[in-house]
Structure formats: structure tokens, C-alpha cells
Scaffold this motif. Structure first.
Motif, PDB file in Angstrom:
ATOM      1  N   UNK A  86       0.777  -1.200  -0.012  1.00  0.00           N
ATOM      2  CA  UNK A  86       0.001  -0.015   0.091  1.00  0.00           C
ATOM      3  C   UNK A  86       0.920   1.400  -0.010  1.00  0.00           C
ATOM      4  N   UNK A  87       2.093   1.192   0.739  1.00  0.00           N
ATOM      5  CA  UNK A  87       2.825   2.274   0.791  1.00  0.00           C
ATOM      6  C   UNK A  87       3.521   2.491  -0.379  1.00  0.00           C
ATOM      7  N   UNK A  88       4.026   1.507  -1.252  1.00  0.00           N
ATOM      8  CA  UNK A  88       4.582   1.445  -2.578  1.00  0.00           C
ATOM      9  C   UNK A  88       3.565   2.542  -3.557  1.00  0.00           C
ATOM     10  N   UNK A  89       2.226   1.802  -3.512  1.00  0.00           N
ATOM     11  CA  UNK A  89       1.081   2.214  -4.435  1.00  0.00           C
ATOM     12  C   UNK A  89       0.566   3.480  -4.012  1.00  0.00           C
ATOM     13  N   UNK A  90       0.742   3.808  -2.741  1.00  0.00           N
ATOM     14  CA  UNK A  90       0.318   5.051  -2.239  1.00  0.00           C
ATOM     15  C   UNK A  90      -1.449   5.023  -1.942  1.00  0.00           C
ATOM     16  N   UNK A  91      -1.437   3.575  -1.659  1.00  0.00           N
ATOM     17  CA  UNK A  91      -3.047   3.307  -1.249  1.00  0.00           C
ATOM     18  C   UNK A  91      -3.510   4.163   0.023  1.00  0.00           C
ATOM     19  N   UNK A  92      -4.636   4.469  -0.321  1.00  0.00           N
ATOM     20  CA  UNK A  92      -5.617   5.374   0.906  1.00  0.00           C
ATOM     21  C   UNK A  92      -6.545   4.265   1.718  1.00  0.00           C
ATOM     22  N   UNK A  93      -6.506   4.658   3.021  1.00  0.00           N
ATOM     23  CA  UNK A  93      -7.412   3.535   3.910  1.00  0.00           C
ATOM     24  C   UNK A  93      -8.926   3.982   3.619  1.00  0.00           C
ATOM     25  N   UNK A  94      -9.668   3.093   4.045  1.00  0.00           N
ATOM     26  CA  UNK A  94     -11.133   3.457   3.791  1.00  0.00           C
ATOM     27  C   UNK A  94     -11.526   4.529   4.821  1.00  0.00           C
ATOM     28  N   UNK A  95     -12.250   5.488   4.607  1.00  0.00           N
ATOM     29  CA  UNK A  95     -12.576   6.726   5.098  1.00  0.00           C
ATOM     30  C   UNK A  95     -13.941   6.850   5.991  1.00  0.00           C
ATOM     31  N   UNK A  96     -14.993   5.925   5.784  1.00  0.00           N
ATOM     32  CA  UNK A  96     -16.354   6.008   6.452  1.00  0.00           C
ATOM     33  C   UNK A  96     -16.325   4.670   7.426  1.00  0.00           C
ATOM     34  N   UNK A  97     -17.027   5.067   8.524  1.00  0.00           N
ATOM     35  CA  UNK A  97     -17.177   4.281   9.589  1.00  0.00           C
ATOM     36  C   UNK A  97     -17.765   3.092   9.185  1.00  0.00           C
ATOM     37  N   UNK A  98     -18.753   3.124   8.435  1.00  0.00           N
ATOM     38  CA  UNK A  98     -19.634   2.175   7.808  1.00  0.00           C
ATOM     39  C   UNK A  98     -18.806   0.959   7.109  1.00  0.00           C
ATOM     40  N   UNK A 207     -22.387  -6.153   1.412  1.00  0.00           N
ATOM     41  CA  UNK A 207     -22.124  -4.871   2.286  1.00  0.00           C
ATOM     42  C   UNK A 207     -21.187  -3.938   1.604  1.00  0.00           C
ATOM     43  N   UNK A 208     -20.180  -4.462   0.905  1.00  0.00           N
ATOM     44  CA  UNK A 208     -19.095  -3.650   0.529  1.00  0.00           C
ATOM     45  C   UNK A 208     -18.888  -3.364  -0.875  1.00  0.00           C
ATOM     46  N   UNK A 209     -19.738  -3.732  -1.419  1.00  0.00           N
ATOM     47  CA  UNK A 209     -19.808  -3.600  -3.109  1.00  0.00           C
ATOM     48  C   UNK A 209     -20.075  -1.957  -3.121  1.00  0.00           C
ATOM     49  N   UNK A 210     -19.166  -1.555  -3.988  1.00  0.00           N
ATOM     50  CA  UNK A 210     -19.374  -0.112  -4.429  1.00  0.00           C
ATOM     51  C   UNK A 210     -19.000   0.744  -3.195  1.00  0.00           C
ATOM     52  N   UNK A 211     -18.172   0.456  -2.401  1.00  0.00           N
ATOM     53  CA  UNK A 211     -17.518   1.155  -1.177  1.00  0.00           C
ATOM     54  C   UNK A 211     -16.596   2.283  -1.809  1.00  0.00           C
ATOM     55  N   UNK A 212     -16.257   2.347  -3.055  1.00  0.00           N
ATOM     56  CA  UNK A 212     -15.217   3.467  -3.453  1.00  0.00           C
ATOM     57  C   UNK A 212     -13.856   3.419  -3.188  1.00  0.00           C
ATOM     58  N   UNK A 213     -13.320   2.358  -2.256  1.00  0.00           N
ATOM     59  CA  UNK A 213     -12.045   2.003  -1.909  1.00  0.00           C
ATOM     60  C   UNK A 213     -11.293   1.089  -2.923  1.00  0.00           C
ATOM     61  N   UNK A 214     -10.129   1.283  -2.890  1.00  0.00           N
ATOM     62  CA  UNK A 214      -9.404   0.073  -3.956  1.00  0.00           C
ATOM     63  C   UNK A 214      -9.416  -1.166  -3.340  1.00  0.00           C
ATOM     64  N   UNK A 215      -8.921  -2.085  -4.116  1.00  0.00           N
ATOM     65  CA  UNK A 215      -9.185  -3.370  -3.607  1.00  0.00           C
ATOM     66  C   UNK A 215      -7.880  -3.759  -2.574  1.00  0.00           C
ATOM     67  N   UNK A 216      -6.784  -3.126  -2.935  1.00  0.00           N
ATOM     68  CA  UNK A 216      -5.568  -3.350  -2.226  1.00  0.00           C
ATOM     69  C   UNK A 216      -5.862  -2.657  -0.632  1.00  0.00           C
ATOM     70  N   UNK A 217      -6.653  -1.486  -0.599  1.00  0.00           N
ATOM     71  CA  UNK A 217      -6.823  -0.825   0.512  1.00  0.00           C
ATOM     72  C   UNK A 217      -7.741  -1.624   1.399  1.00  0.00           C
ATOM     73  N   UNK A 218      -8.893  -2.359   0.669  1.00  0.00           N
ATOM     74  CA  UNK A 218      -9.789  -2.873   1.520  1.00  0.00           C
ATOM     75  C   UNK A 218      -9.212  -4.094   1.901  1.00  0.00           C
ATOM     76  N   UNK A 219      -8.246  -4.882   1.099  1.00  0.00           N
ATOM     77  CA  UNK A 219      -7.745  -6.145   1.740  1.00  0.00           C
ATOM     78  C   UNK A 219      -6.464  -6.009   2.818  1.00  0.00           C
ATOM     79  N   UNK A 220      -5.832  -4.701   2.664  1.00  0.00           N
ATOM     80  CA  UNK A 220      -4.925  -4.463   3.886  1.00  0.00           C
ATOM     81  C   UNK A 220      -5.485  -4.103   4.925  1.00  0.00           C
ATOM     82  N   UNK A 221      -6.864  -3.388   5.048  1.00  0.00           N
ATOM     83  CA  UNK A 221      -7.328  -2.730   6.043  1.00  0.00           C
ATOM     84  C   UNK A 221      -7.999  -4.382   6.909  1.00  0.00           C
TER      85      UNK A 221
END
Length: 330
Positions: A86-98, A207-221
Motif C-alpha cells: 500500500x505504501x508503494x502504491x500510495x493506497x488510501x485507507x477507507x474513510x467511512x465508519x460504515x 455490504x461492501x460492493x461499491x465502497x469506493x476504496x481500492x481492492x488493495x486498500x480494503x484487503x490490507x485494512x
């Protein structure tokens, strides 16, 4: 054990680890534009070997650590690998509490629970049997999807595959012998771990379809949340290890870094390059490699019904994932 599909990866590929339902709606549709440095067939083979050897690594890890400690070390190492990616690809963490809330449930169903169950199961059952139990995930997934997912309609082919697959399970377990010599608790935990994967995949799809976050971000989180869950639970049920034996320690680190971290990245790359249908074929190599590794490296014994039943399970799983050929327009 195969690293199971996390959000953003297809539910078709693994424990497992690793493997069964249609591709997750979270997967990025775009395929890479650049030519990968390593041919996809070599990466496919590497992924099969990594996930196939995961059950051996779990067994060796439990020789020096408690099952919860094996799972915690696995998740910690896997999270570290994805954090670097994620650091290499500069991935962003999910932002919403949901999103974080749903990821917490997904982490439990797809990581913390099945990984721990497999570790506990391998205290009393061979790694070969654990690997074969993992291969039942497509069968559980098909059965559950018929109930929970309205778009998955039963067909004769799928129903036949489901019946054939569970006939293979009974063959592996030696049902005609009254399950003689079978460790019920260990086998039940391994089968429950395999059931946990499709439950998690269905939850993710809902529940998580269309969350707007990248696959890598969701997986890492998700792996991070699974690590937190195990970090809270492990001290309550285990005491600190007296030492750090070499081979169990290396096995746990490899299980996480390779079988949970690198494997997810390989799987994601395969799906985006060759599609989920081809990528999911890795599922059918995992029990074969797990069985070969257990016999060759750990000296585990096999009776005839184990490999025969495993082949029947895989045949049934393949039928549940197949679809009738469409006739071309004349």
C-alpha cells in the motif's frame, strides 16, 4: 492454508486460505496495461504452491506455538506485506465508519475465525486432511449462495456437483467404517473453517460492493483488523511462549508473509490479468499439493479413501462452478 479472498479480490480463489463464489463486485475491472515481468503461468504455479504448503506450515507452527499465536503471527506478517504494498502504491485507507464496520465483520469471518479453526484443527488431524477439508469451500459456497444470493439459480449441474462433492467428503471421512479413527473435533473445526469462507464472501458481496476504496486498500485494512482481533483474544487464552523455536517461528512468518500477504497480491494480479475464471483454478491444486507436502515432508499416512475422496470432492466443486455452454447463434 490458502489466504481467503478479501474485499476486492474474487471469492473464487482461496484459504485459504484460501475460492468459490462469483467474482466479488469489489474487484477492479480494469486490467493492467503494462506487461508483467513474470508470466502469469509461473505466478499461478507459485500461488498454488504457496497455498498448498500453508497447511504444512500451520502444522509445523503448532509444534512451537499455541493455535491463536500461530494465527496472530500469520496475520501480523501478512498485514506487514500488504502495508508495504500500500505504501508503494500510495493506497488510501477507507474513510467511512460504515466501511470499517463491515470490514471488521469480514476480517472475523474470512481471517480470524477460519485461520484459528484450522490451527486448532491441526493439533489433532493431519495437514493432508485439513487441506482436503479446505477444498469443500466451493461446495458450502454454492449451497449458501442458492439461499442467500438471488442471482445464483440452482441448475441440475450444480445440484449434481453439490451431491457429488459431499459424497467425496463422506469418502474421505470413511463413513462406511463408522468414521473409525477419525478425530471428530479436529475435522469439525476444519470443515467449519471452510464454511466460514463462503459466509464471509456473501457478507462482503452484500455490504461492501461499491465502497469506493481500492481492492488493495480494503484487503490490507481487513487483515489489519483481523490482526487487532487476534491481538485482543490471544493473551486471554494463551500464555507468552517460553522461547522462539526456529522452525515453528520460520513457518509462522512464512505462512503470513507468503501465504497471506504475497499470495493475496499474486491472486489479485492473476484476476486482473487473466480473469477470475482462470484464477479460480488454483483452488483445485491446493489439496493435491497439501496432500503431497504432508506425506513427503511430514511423513503423514494416507489410506486409499483419502486421495480418492479428495478427487471426488474436487470434481463436485468443479461442477458447482461450471455453467452450461451457450449455443452460438445460427
Amino acid at each position: 492454508m490458502s489466504a481467503p479472498p478479501a474485499p476486492g479480490t474474487p471469492a473464487t480463489a482461496t484459504p485459504g486460505i484460501q475460492q468459490t463464489a462469483p467474482a466479488s463486485p469489489l474487484a477492479d475491472p480494469a486490467r493492467p496495461t503494462g506487461r508483467p515481468a513474470l508470466d502469469w503461468r509461473l505466478r499461478f504455479a507459485a500461488l498454488s504452491l504457496i497455498w498448498g504448503f500453508s497447511f504444512l506450515l500451520i502444522k509445523v507452527g503448532t509444534h512451537g506455538y499455541a493455535p491463536f499465536q500461530v494465527t496472530l503471527g500469520r496475520l501480523l506478517s501478512g498485514t506487514a506485506v500488504l502495508a508495504v504494498a500500500m505504501a508503494v502504491k500510495r493506497g488510501r485507507l477507507p474513510r467511512t465508519a460504515r466501511t470499517w464496520g463491515h470490514l471488521t465483520v469480514a476480517a472475523f469471518l474470512l481471517n480470524a475465525l477460519p485461520f484459528s479453526l484450522f490451527a486448532y484443527a491441526e493439533l489433532t488431524i493431519p495437514s493432508t486432511l485439513a487441506g482436503i477439508c479446505n477444498a469443500t469451500s466451493p461446495l458450502w459456497g454454492m449451497a449458501l449462495s442458492l439461499v442467500a444470493l438471488s442471482e445464483d439459480r440452482p441448475t441440475r449441474r450444480r445440484v449434481a456437483g453439490l451431491g457429488l462433492g459431499f459424497l467425496g467428503v463422506l469418502t474421505v471421512l470413511g463413513a462406511w467404517q463408522g468414521f473409525s479413527g477419525l478425530d471428530f473435533s479436529g475435522t469439525a473445526m476444519a470443515l467449519l473453517a471452510s464454511l466460514s469462507y463462503p459466509v464471509g464472501w456473501i457478507y462482503v458481496r452484500r455490504t461492501l460492493a461499491g465502497s469506493g476504496s481500492s481492492a488493495l486498500s480494503l484487503t490490507g485494512s481487513q487483515l489489519f483488523l483481523g490482526t487487532v482481533q487476534l491481538a485482543l483474544v490471544t493473551p486471554l487464552f494463551t500464555s507468552a511462549p517460553d522461547g522462539f523455536p526456529l522452525w515453528p517461528t520460520l513457518s509462522v512468518v512464512a505462512l503470513g508473509a507468503l501465504g497471506t500477504g504475497l499470495a493475496v497480491l499474486l491472486q489479485y494480479g492473476l484476476v486482473t490479468e487473466v480473469g477470475p475464471t482462470t484464477a479460480q483454478m488454483v483452488t483445485y491444486f491446493i489439496p493435491v499439493i497439501a496432500t503431497a507436502a504432508g506425506v513427503a515432508v511430514l511423513g503423514e499416512q494416507l489410506s486409499w479413501n483419502t486421495p480418492v475422496g479428495a478427487l471426488v470432492v474436487l470434481a463436485g466443486a468443479a461442477l458447482t462452478q461450471s455453467s452450461p455452454r451457450r449455443r452460438g447463434l445460427s
